[in-house]
Enzyme design. Sequence first.
Site, PDB file in Angstrom:
ATOM      1  CD  GLU A 210     -16.596  45.573 -31.240  1.00  0.00           C
ATOM      2  OE1 GLU A 210     -17.216  44.699 -31.873  1.00  0.00           O
ATOM      3  OE2 GLU A 210     -15.924  46.479 -31.791  1.00  0.00           O
ATOM      4  CE  LYS A 212     -12.456  55.934 -30.547  1.00  0.00           C
ATOM      5  NZ  LYS A 212     -11.041  55.916 -30.928  1.00  0.00           N
ATOM      6  NE  ARG A 217     -11.534  50.932 -38.717  1.00  0.00           N
ATOM      7  CZ  ARG A 217     -12.666  51.600 -38.818  1.00  0.00           C
ATOM      8  NH1 ARG A 217     -12.757  52.854 -38.384  1.00  0.00           N
ATOM      9  NH2 ARG A 217     -13.733  51.037 -39.360  1.00  0.00           N
ATOM     10  NE  ARG A 232      -9.337  57.732 -39.953  1.00  0.00           N
ATOM     11  CZ  ARG A 232     -10.354  57.863 -39.100  1.00  0.00           C
ATOM     12  NH1 ARG A 232     -10.264  57.349 -37.895  1.00  0.00           N
ATOM     13  NH2 ARG A 232     -11.443  58.496 -39.453  1.00  0.00           N
ATOM     14  CG  PHE A 298     -13.348  46.326 -35.015  1.00  0.00           C
ATOM     15  CD1 PHE A 298     -14.080  46.757 -36.106  1.00  0.00           C
ATOM     16  CD2 PHE A 298     -12.238  47.062 -34.631  1.00  0.00           C
ATOM     17  CE1 PHE A 298     -13.730  47.891 -36.809  1.00  0.00           C
ATOM     18  CE2 PHE A 298     -11.883  48.203 -35.322  1.00  0.00           C
ATOM     19  CZ  PHE A 298     -12.629  48.624 -36.415  1.00  0.00           C
ATOM     20  NE  ARG A 373     -17.208  61.043 -37.982  1.00  0.00           N
ATOM     21  CZ  ARG A 373     -16.014  60.653 -37.551  1.00  0.00           C
ATOM     22  NH1 ARG A 373     -15.927  59.955 -36.425  1.00  0.00           N
ATOM     23  NH2 ARG A 373     -14.917  60.945 -38.210  1.00  0.00           N
ATOM     24  CE  LYS A 379     -15.611  59.417 -32.018  1.00  0.00           C
ATOM     25  NZ  LYS A 379     -14.484  59.727 -32.918  1.00  0.00           N
TER      26      LYS A 379
END
Length: 509
Positions: A210, A212, A217, A232, A298, A373, A379
Amino acid sequence: MLLTRVVETSAAVGATRSRTEKIAALAALLRLLEPDEVEPTTAWLAGEPRQGRIGAGWRTLSGLVTDPADEPTLTVAGVDAALTELAGAAGAGSARRRKELLGELFGAATGDEQAFLVRLLTGELRQGALEGVMLDAIAAAAQVPAGTVRRAFMLSGRLPGTAAAALTGGAAALEAVRLEVGRPVRPMLAGPGDSLDAVLAGLGPQVSVEFKLDGARIQVHRDGAEVRVWTRTLHEITDGVPELVELVRALPCRTVVLDGETLALDDDGRPRPFQDTMSRFGSDTGSDAGDLLSPFFFDVLHLDGVDLLDAPLHKRIEALGGLVDGAEPTLRIPGVLRPSAEEAAAVLDAALVAGHEGVVVKALDAPYAAGRRGRSWQKVKPVHTLDLVVLGAEWGYGRRTGSLSNIHLGARDPDGGEPIMVGKTFKGMTDELLAWQTATFPRYAREQRPHEVLLRPELVVEIALDGAQRSTRYPGGVALRFARVVRYRPDKTPADADTIDAVRALLRG
């Protein structure tokens, strides 16, 4: 419990770099707390009052440090009550009442307690990943699995409440914590990938690739006609983004929790500068305050009574598509499922041509790991960037005389210590950015020196770099190569900064 016990534990935690010793010290204190002491103490040890900021700055608080009390008498409950009254003071006479309350509090404190209170109330106790250390300490104190504590925390978003549940109700109370529409969860994060080919080789063919986006966020909750939006960092911005509220309110569902990004676009559909997007996040006046924001989702974590956190990503993508496909404007983030290497490379190229940062590659069998994470999301960007903490700045010379220019950069200590300095840079700074730094940095000053200003570790800056190299100049043994400022990140806190391990991972060879 006396406040002095908390102060002693905080000092012990700050004096060691051993994660094991930090956890042991924190757990030992937590076991001694009465039920009503758990939430305030947990919040303080994690670096901030549970009431949030009380509105008193460094200068005001440091001026209250006078002759200390001879013996400790302040209790956890008493200090928490005083902070609650301080936070609630408003209206006529509130300034005088706040001054009286602070004076009484500091007047009853010992020297060590005064220093602790100043650091607590000005944000100086924040130590990045100390939150993670606290979670392990809660698990140890309550004798429950660390994963159970972390999941409850990620779903509730409240560390003090998680500690209270663990220490009073054990694993059963933690397992009872569920996703609630209207209460934000901590977002799943993507780790850095070395290259697109390497990430695809590691995750295999069952992935999505996808865009970035160069945006911010957002997490959006809808319950009937009520729609709420968070950043976020779980800061609510609903009143400032009415266009996002209306778009989600129009979707064919009753309840939903959506994860995505938002950004301001120009007339050609390209992203406007990041600061244009962020200017809306600080506004309470809605779209009249700046450019309209466009959302791109997403992930979906809940839909019409069904929680989807533990469902594999391909199921969540399917649910998202059924909800937003066909919507005008497009609400789905661009991407492809199960691409060939050539198709994945084409998505990366398209993202870069459109002005975005790169792509995120996601394993289709992975659940939503709230707040983590991990390797399931990676990413890929053509340029190395790190989010680092600004520790100080030097006064410039020549053309930059009178400006705070060369900034000191710190990486997060994953074991909860102070940020670890990894370099300095003045590259990439425009005249406008220099003016902003010079006007803004003094508000965060912890110490003024003739040639530099040392800052409280609160500002996060995105840095582009060519890599890292070994160095004895900095305490982490590593230094940035050709670092340059990309932008400041007001949407991130020091707890979101990259760790010293991420910097070391860039060492060549």
